[in-house]
Scaffold this motif. Structure first.
Motif, PDB file in Angstrom:
ATOM      1  N   ASP A   9       0.806  -1.222   0.000  1.00 43.63           N
ATOM      2  CA  ASP A   9       0.000   0.000   0.000  1.00 43.63           C
ATOM      3  C   ASP A   9       0.837   1.269   0.000  1.00 43.63           C
ATOM      4  O   ASP A   9       0.369   2.326  -0.420  1.00 43.63           O
ATOM      5  CB  ASP A   9      -0.930   0.006   1.213  1.00 43.63           C
ATOM      6  N   ASP A  10       2.057   1.200   0.475  1.00 39.73           N
ATOM      7  CA  ASP A  10       2.906   2.384   0.528  1.00 39.73           C
ATOM      8  C   ASP A  10       3.742   2.564  -0.732  1.00 39.73           C
ATOM      9  O   ASP A  10       4.462   3.556  -0.853  1.00 39.73           O
ATOM     10  CB  ASP A  10       3.853   2.301   1.732  1.00 39.73           C
ATOM     11  N   LEU A  12       2.726   1.342  -4.354  1.00 39.01           N
ATOM     12  CA  LEU A  12       1.954   1.661  -5.550  1.00 39.01           C
ATOM     13  C   LEU A  12       0.869   2.680  -5.214  1.00 39.01           C
ATOM     14  O   LEU A  12       0.488   2.852  -4.063  1.00 39.01           O
ATOM     15  CB  LEU A  12       1.330   0.394  -6.136  1.00 39.01           C
ATOM     16  N   HIS A  13       0.359   3.356  -6.253  1.00 37.77           N
ATOM     17  CA  HIS A  13      -0.575   4.459  -6.047  1.00 37.77           C
ATOM     18  C   HIS A  13      -1.836   4.281  -6.896  1.00 37.77           C
ATOM     19  O   HIS A  13      -2.016   4.971  -7.905  1.00 37.77           O
ATOM     20  CB  HIS A  13       0.107   5.782  -6.381  1.00 37.77           C
ATOM     21  N   THR A  15      -5.863   4.654  -7.814  1.00 33.02           N
ATOM     22  CA  THR A  15      -6.899   5.663  -7.627  1.00 33.02           C
ATOM     23  C   THR A  15      -8.238   5.029  -7.992  1.00 33.02           C
ATOM     24  O   THR A  15      -8.279   3.964  -8.624  1.00 33.02           O
ATOM     25  CB  THR A  15      -6.656   6.892  -8.531  1.00 33.02           C
ATOM     26  N   GLU A  64       1.940   2.422 -12.504  1.00 34.06           N
ATOM     27  CA  GLU A  64       0.521   2.737 -12.422  1.00 34.06           C
ATOM     28  C   GLU A  64      -0.120   2.952 -13.793  1.00 34.06           C
ATOM     29  O   GLU A  64      -1.306   2.660 -13.989  1.00 34.06           O
ATOM     30  CB  GLU A  64       0.302   3.980 -11.550  1.00 34.06           C
ATOM     31  N   GLY A  90       8.801   5.523  -9.610  1.00 31.07           N
ATOM     32  CA  GLY A  90       9.107   5.432  -8.190  1.00 31.07           C
ATOM     33  C   GLY A  90      10.516   4.984  -7.916  1.00 31.07           C
ATOM     34  O   GLY A  90      10.859   4.666  -6.760  1.00 31.07           O
ATOM     35  N   THR A 221      -1.514  14.155 -10.358  1.00 30.54           N
ATOM     36  CA  THR A 221      -1.701  13.700  -8.986  1.00 30.54           C
ATOM     37  C   THR A 221      -0.408  13.191  -8.372  1.00 30.54           C
ATOM     38  O   THR A 221      -0.116  13.439  -7.191  1.00 30.54           O
ATOM     39  CB  THR A 221      -2.766  12.587  -8.933  1.00 30.54           C
ATOM     40  N   PHE A 222       0.395  12.494  -9.175  1.00 29.07           N
ATOM     41  CA  PHE A 222       1.640  11.893  -8.684  1.00 29.07           C
ATOM     42  C   PHE A 222       2.823  12.478  -9.448  1.00 29.07           C
ATOM     43  O   PHE A 222       3.551  11.787 -10.151  1.00 29.07           O
ATOM     44  CB  PHE A 222       1.585  10.369  -8.826  1.00 29.07           C
TER      45      PHE A 222
END
Length: 329
Positions: A9-10, A12-13, A15, A64, A90, A221-222
């Protein structure tokens, strides 16, 4: 692999408009010279698995952006192992300014891929292993392919970055400029402007507005996952590699059966170069996607479906499925 981070969960991002595939492990691995690279392994719900796709992204892309494609590959019974290229997504940045798209040597990309195969894919994924790559990722695959025949069964390369067009300056001008800057200590300077956010009208990447807008929203957003213009060193290293892999002397060393998924309306890589590449590539088969643009996996369904169908037909060829090379002969 047990020593690597496993807190999905920390890392990948997802939505609401871009959910992650359900069954995955994400973490980081140490690439060449210790670069911290973000990866994820997505498992198919279909048993037994038909194999694993190693997915390589293009420049300024990240995991993503491929969630939709990964889910579809999982639905084919294929696991997907992927990572963000060094200097983007990332993964660890290579300059003090995180906006620069940079690489020190093109061979660093290849060594990262080999480490990923050895440390993540071989121990934890399902055989056989296939490789699907887009643009810069496809250039990496072409360059590394002569050393991958004992690990990768088949490859599908989408719009391989072997040259460019439709840019403010021509490739004929940019090549010597980037080379001179790299040789004179100016390789860290960026060439071109920051075009992370562009309008849909007139873009050469995709004709699909919903997917285009989804990706733009991800960029907004990222922002930390994106990079701006490439450095002179990046341009010099990638164009030098593009020239090398296009030579018949290099292509004859590749024995992995390969599809070249070539969109005719590619707004980044000239279709002509992709067609020429296939003519000199004995292990390669050209699949022309008429009407498709550079980012086939982000394009309209009519074009994207052709690419995905070709992959589904071709990749599980070892289990008795249709062999494109046999039917084309």
């Amino acid at each position: 692999m047990s020593e690597l981070p496993q807190i999905n969960d920390d890392i990948l991002h997802p939505t609401p408009d871009n959910p992650a595939p359900e069954d995955f492990t994400a973490g980081y691995f140490a690439g060449h010279r210790g670069a911290r690279l973000r990866y994820a392994l997505f498992r198919s719900h279909i048993l037994p698995a038909r194999g694993t796709i190693v997915l390589l992204h293009g420049r300024n892309e990240f995991i993503e952006k491929y969630f939709e494609t990964i889910r579809q590959l999982n639905d084919m019974g294929l696991w997907v192992a992927t990572y963000d290229l060094r200097g983007q997504g990332g993964s660890e940045r290579l300059t003090k300014d995180p906006r620069k798209g940079h690489v020190r040597r093109f061979s660093d990309y290849e060594k990262d891929l080999e480490i990923f195969l050895e440390q993540i894919v071989l121990p934890d994924a399902r055989l056989p292993f296939f490789l699907v790559a887009h643009s810069t990722g496809a250039l990496i695959a072409l360059s590394a392919a002569p050393r991958l025949s004992n690990r990768i069964s088949r490859m599908a390369l989408c719009a391989p970055y072997i040259g460019f067009h439709n840019q403010p300056a021509s490739e004929k001008l940019v090549r010597p400029l980037a080379r001179a800057m790299a040789w004179t200590g100016l390789g860290g300077m960026q060439l071109g402007g920051d075009h992370r956010i562009i309008p849909f009208e007139g873009n050469g990447l995709t004709g699909d507005r919903p997917r285009f807008e989804r990706n733009i929203e991800l960029y907004k957003t990222f922002r930390e996952l994106t990079v701006g213009a490439p450095t002179a060193r990046w341009v010099h290293e990638t164009l030098k590699a593009a020239s090398r892999v296009s030579l018949q002397a290099h292509l004859t060393k590749i024995t992995i059966p390969t599809l070249i998924l070539a969109p005719v309306l590619d707004g980044v890589v000239p279709y002509r170069l992709q067609e020429e590449l296939s003519r000199n590539f004995r292990a390669g088969q050209l699949i022309t996607v008429t009407g498709g643009r550079h980012e086939l996996f982000q394009d309209k369904d009519i074009y994207r479906a052709q690419a995905m169908a070709a992959i589904e037909t071709f990749m599980p060829g070892l289990d008795g499925g249709l062999d494109i090379f046999e039917t084309a002969a």
